[in-house]
Write a protein that holds these residues in place. Structure first.
Motif, PDB file in Angstrom:
ATOM      1  N   VAL A   1      59.833  19.426  77.735  1.00 35.52           N
ATOM      2  CA  VAL A   1      59.160  20.506  77.580  1.00 35.52           C
ATOM      3  C   VAL A   1      59.403  21.811  77.247  1.00 35.52           C
ATOM      4  O   VAL A   1      58.931  22.172  77.113  1.00 35.52           O
ATOM      5  N   GLU A   2      60.679  21.698  77.782  1.00 38.54           N
ATOM      6  CA  GLU A   2      61.649  22.911  76.883  1.00 38.54           C
ATOM      7  C   GLU A   2      61.477  23.181  75.176  1.00 38.54           C
ATOM      8  O   GLU A   2      60.927  24.208  75.014  1.00 38.54           O
ATOM      9  N   SER A   3      61.392  22.211  74.415  1.00 41.58           N
ATOM     10  CA  SER A   3      61.336  22.388  73.136  1.00 41.58           C
ATOM     11  C   SER A   3      59.775  22.213  72.684  1.00 41.58           C
ATOM     12  O   SER A   3      59.477  22.790  71.567  1.00 41.58           O
ATOM     13  N   LEU A   4      59.004  21.272  73.829  1.00 41.66           N
ATOM     14  CA  LEU A   4      57.821  21.749  73.038  1.00 41.66           C
ATOM     15  C   LEU A   4      57.109  22.530  73.408  1.00 41.66           C
ATOM     16  O   LEU A   4      55.816  22.642  72.103  1.00 41.66           O
ATOM     17  N   VAL A   5      56.835  23.255  74.831  1.00 41.16           N
ATOM     18  CA  VAL A   5      55.959  23.481  74.451  1.00 41.16           C
ATOM     19  C   VAL A   5      55.614  24.705  74.279  1.00 41.16           C
ATOM     20  O   VAL A   5      54.677  25.458  73.353  1.00 41.16           O
ATOM     21  N   PRO A   6      56.735  25.490  74.172  1.00 40.92           N
ATOM     22  CA  PRO A   6      56.518  27.007  72.974  1.00 40.92           C
ATOM     23  C   PRO A   6      56.342  26.405  71.630  1.00 40.92           C
ATOM     24  O   PRO A   6      55.710  27.850  71.142  1.00 40.92           O
TER      25      PRO A   6
ATOM     26  N   GLY B   1      46.929  31.711  76.310  1.00 41.55           N
ATOM     27  CA  GLY B   1      46.274  31.818  75.697  1.00 41.55           C
ATOM     28  C   GLY B   1      45.845  29.801  75.099  1.00 41.55           C
ATOM     29  O   GLY B   1      45.242  28.790  75.433  1.00 41.55           O
ATOM     30  N   VAL B   2      46.835  28.982  75.587  1.00 41.22           N
ATOM     31  CA  VAL B   2      47.752  27.740  75.084  1.00 41.22           C
ATOM     32  C   VAL B   2      47.460  27.048  76.748  1.00 41.22           C
ATOM     33  O   VAL B   2      48.534  27.846  77.512  1.00 41.22           O
ATOM     34  N   LEU B   3      46.864  26.555  77.166  1.00 40.94           N
ATOM     35  CA  LEU B   3      46.607  25.591  78.352  1.00 40.94           C
ATOM     36  C   LEU B   3      47.093  24.334  77.362  1.00 40.94           C
ATOM     37  O   LEU B   3      47.070  23.681  77.230  1.00 40.94           O
ATOM     38  N   VAL B   4      48.053  24.028  79.661  1.00 38.31           N
ATOM     39  CA  VAL B   4      48.874  22.579  79.003  1.00 38.31           C
ATOM     40  C   VAL B   4      48.992  22.185  80.490  1.00 38.31           C
ATOM     41  O   VAL B   4      49.478  22.912  81.425  1.00 38.31           O
ATOM     42  N   GLU B   5      48.085  20.718  80.245  1.00 37.47           N
ATOM     43  CA  GLU B   5      48.535  19.773  81.274  1.00 37.47           C
ATOM     44  C   GLU B   5      49.079  18.657  81.522  1.00 37.47           C
ATOM     45  O   GLU B   5      49.122  17.876  80.950  1.00 37.47           O
ATOM     46  N   VAL B   6      49.840  18.459  82.909  1.00 39.79           N
ATOM     47  CA  VAL B   6      50.725  17.286  83.135  1.00 39.79           C
ATOM     48  C   VAL B   6      50.102  16.482  83.543  1.00 39.79           C
ATOM     49  O   VAL B   6      48.848  16.815  84.843  1.00 39.79           O
ATOM     50  N   ALA B   7      49.625  15.038  82.771  1.00 38.02           N
ATOM     51  CA  ALA B   7      49.574  14.181  83.558  1.00 38.02           C
ATOM     52  C   ALA B   7      50.419  12.788  84.234  1.00 38.02           C
ATOM     53  O   ALA B   7      51.399  13.255  83.357  1.00 38.02           O
ATOM     54  N   TRP B   8      50.604  11.692  84.977  1.00 36.47           N
ATOM     55  CA  TRP B   8      51.091  11.216  84.587  1.00 36.47           C
ATOM     56  C   TRP B   8      50.671   9.587  85.166  1.00 36.47           C
ATOM     57  O   TRP B   8      49.434   9.418  85.606  1.00 36.47           O
TER      58      TRP B   8
ATOM     59  N   LEU C   1      56.739  24.608  84.836  1.00 43.05           N
ATOM     60  CA  LEU C   1      57.130  25.386  83.797  1.00 43.05           C
ATOM     61  C   LEU C   1      56.469  25.062  82.599  1.00 43.05           C
ATOM     62  O   LEU C   1      57.068  26.509  81.652  1.00 43.05           O
ATOM     63  N   SER C   2      55.274  24.253  82.129  1.00 47.60           N
ATOM     64  CA  SER C   2      55.143  24.848  81.120  1.00 47.60           C
ATOM     65  C   SER C   2      53.477  25.423  81.433  1.00 47.60           C
ATOM     66  O   SER C   2      53.848  26.759  79.935  1.00 47.60           O
TER      67      SER C   2
END
Length: 444
Positions: free
Chosen positions: A106-111, A144-151, A136-137
């Motif tokens: 998450v820390e490396s990809l999301v930004p 303006g970037v929406l990040v949603e976590v699913a499992w 964290l996301s």
């Protein structure tokens, strides 16, 4: 949504899932930090054994539908759906799962994301992890970037991973929105078309499904081994006992076979992590039985070692012992927490001359225990042996001819640590046969 999908992690889970996504028709890019592994996979070389997977890898890398990279930015640009398939090993200083790799993803990809993106976890994580990653996301996402976590927990069995992915017995979607559910239904559209059951639930429940299933399976195995100990104390036959119990449709026969117990990279780690998480949540009492499940399982290894010592008249020093099997189960070269290797190593420490043969995992086993001798065939392993241990139930071993082996060993003694051989065949051929929970079979 796009037909492009990202996968983070090119280990067993990530590579298998990625190849199966390519088989489902997606354009798949896999990100992995290990450059050497990426180079091998780009060339279509599989760094581990899984039946049927090498053919999928070769076909889809050749077509360009499955690609591998070390660049997180390339991954971010490739797709707006990414599956998290990194490891969650047991912590070195405790029972809990180490989620460092998951957080690092998450820390490396999301930004680096530039559009609405869905991060779909497949890694087995402590309950509450998805909620933490969601928070964290949100904190790391560009404006303006929406990040949603699913499992979407995985239920792959090593040795059957392709079937379990392409034709699973169920799918679980842990989601916080209808949009996330739509994404998952699109990914698995061809699978769902075959009427595969799907359970749509919240993030928390989806995280508990995998560890709950593994805890139940581990409990069932250890129950069978507890009954084996009782049979040894009373003269009962544990296989007849478990056969009778398993006819009850509420119980069933699967995972009710007594023997050396479970190992690998999932069941032991997952039940310990579940205990640790329960403690963190203040409800450790409800899972204290899992400590006994774990204890019974580990005791099986000691019991096989004790049996071996008894069969060698109380001392294995200088005795030649053949160990058939090194992987933790058949149809894999995975030796993580392998009961078979654990027994072989303990006997070596007791002074035995141990020769190990496994159809697939000798190389991996030698990396962990280089002091052991590794044979290239059953015949080579058992030649001159005073005792043979059957510790991984490969089909090759069940087909062995005990009459032919009789001429190779110094003493015809075998311990069937998996209760998988036909005792009558071996005894009729002149072998002394012994197996956990079947004391009436001891001897020739």
């Amino acid at each position: 949504m796009s037909e492009s999908v990202g996968v983070i992690g090119a280990g067993y889970l990530g590579t298998t899932h990625a190849a199966c996504l390519a088989e489902l028709g997606f354009d798949v890019l896999v990100a992995e930090t290990d450059a050497a592994r990426v180079a091998a996979l780009r060339a279509g070389r599989l760094p581990f054994f899984e039946p049927g997977l090498a053919a999928l890898l070769e076909r889809h890398t050749a077509s360009g539908q499955l690609r591998f990279t070390t660049s997180v930015q390339e991954l971010a640009d490739h797709a707006d759906v990414h599956f998290i398939c990194v490891g969650t090993p047991q912590r070195r200083n405790g029972l809990a799962a180490d989620t460092t790799q998951v957080r690092t993803v998450v820390e490396s990809l999301v930004p680096r994301l530039s559009r609405t993106t869905f991060l779909i976890g497949k890694s087995t994580v402590p309950v509450g992890t998805a909620a933490e990653l969601s928070e964290l996301s949100r904190a790391l996402a560009p404006p303006g970037v929406l990040v949603e976590v699913a499992w979407n927990p995985e239920f792959m069995r090593e040795g059957h991973a392709i079937v379990d992915t392409l034709a699973p017995d169920r799918l679980v979607f842990g989601v916080a929105s209808t949009e996330a559910e739509k994404v998952l239904r699109h990914v698995y559209a061809s699978v769902l078309a075959r009427d595969v059951p799907v359970v749509v639930t919240d993030l928390t429940t989806s995280e508990l499904v995998k560890v709950g299933a593994n805890a139940f399976l581990a409990t069932k195995i250890s129950f069978a081994n507890a009954m084996a100990e009782l049979c040894e104390a009373t003269g009962g036959d544990v296989l007849t006992l478990t056969e009778a119990i398993g006819h009850d449709v509420r119980i069933g026969h699967r995972f009710l076979t007594p023997g050396l117990g479970f190992g690998g990279g999932c069941l032991p780690k997952d039940i310990r992590a579940l205990m640790a998480r329960a403690g963190e949540l203040g409800v450790s009492e409800v899972l204290t039985f899992l400590r006994q499940v774990d204890s019974i399982n580990m005791r099986q290894r000691r019991k096989i070692v004790e049996m071996a010592v008894e069969e060698c008249r109380g001392d294995v020093l200088g005795r030649r012992i053949a160990v058939l099997g090194a992987s933790f189960k058949p149809e894999t070269d995975d030796v993580r927490d392998s009961p078979a290797l654990s027994v072989a190593a303990q006997l070596h420490l007791h002074g035995a001359l141990v020769s190990v043969y496994d159809p697939r995992s000798n190389t991996n086993a030698a990396r962990l225990y280089p002091a052991l001798h590794y044979a290239d065939s059953v015949a080579s392993a058992v030649t001159g042996a005073h005792l043979v241990l059957h510790l991984t139930e490969w089909a090759e071993f069940s087909r062995l001819d005990p009459v032919e082996l009789l001429a190779l060993v110094d003493e015809p003694r075998i311990i069937d640590g998996r209760n998988a051989l036909d005792p009558r065949r071996w005894r009729d051929a002149g072998w002394s046969y012994r197996a956990p929970g079947r004391p009436h079979l001891n001897g020739a």
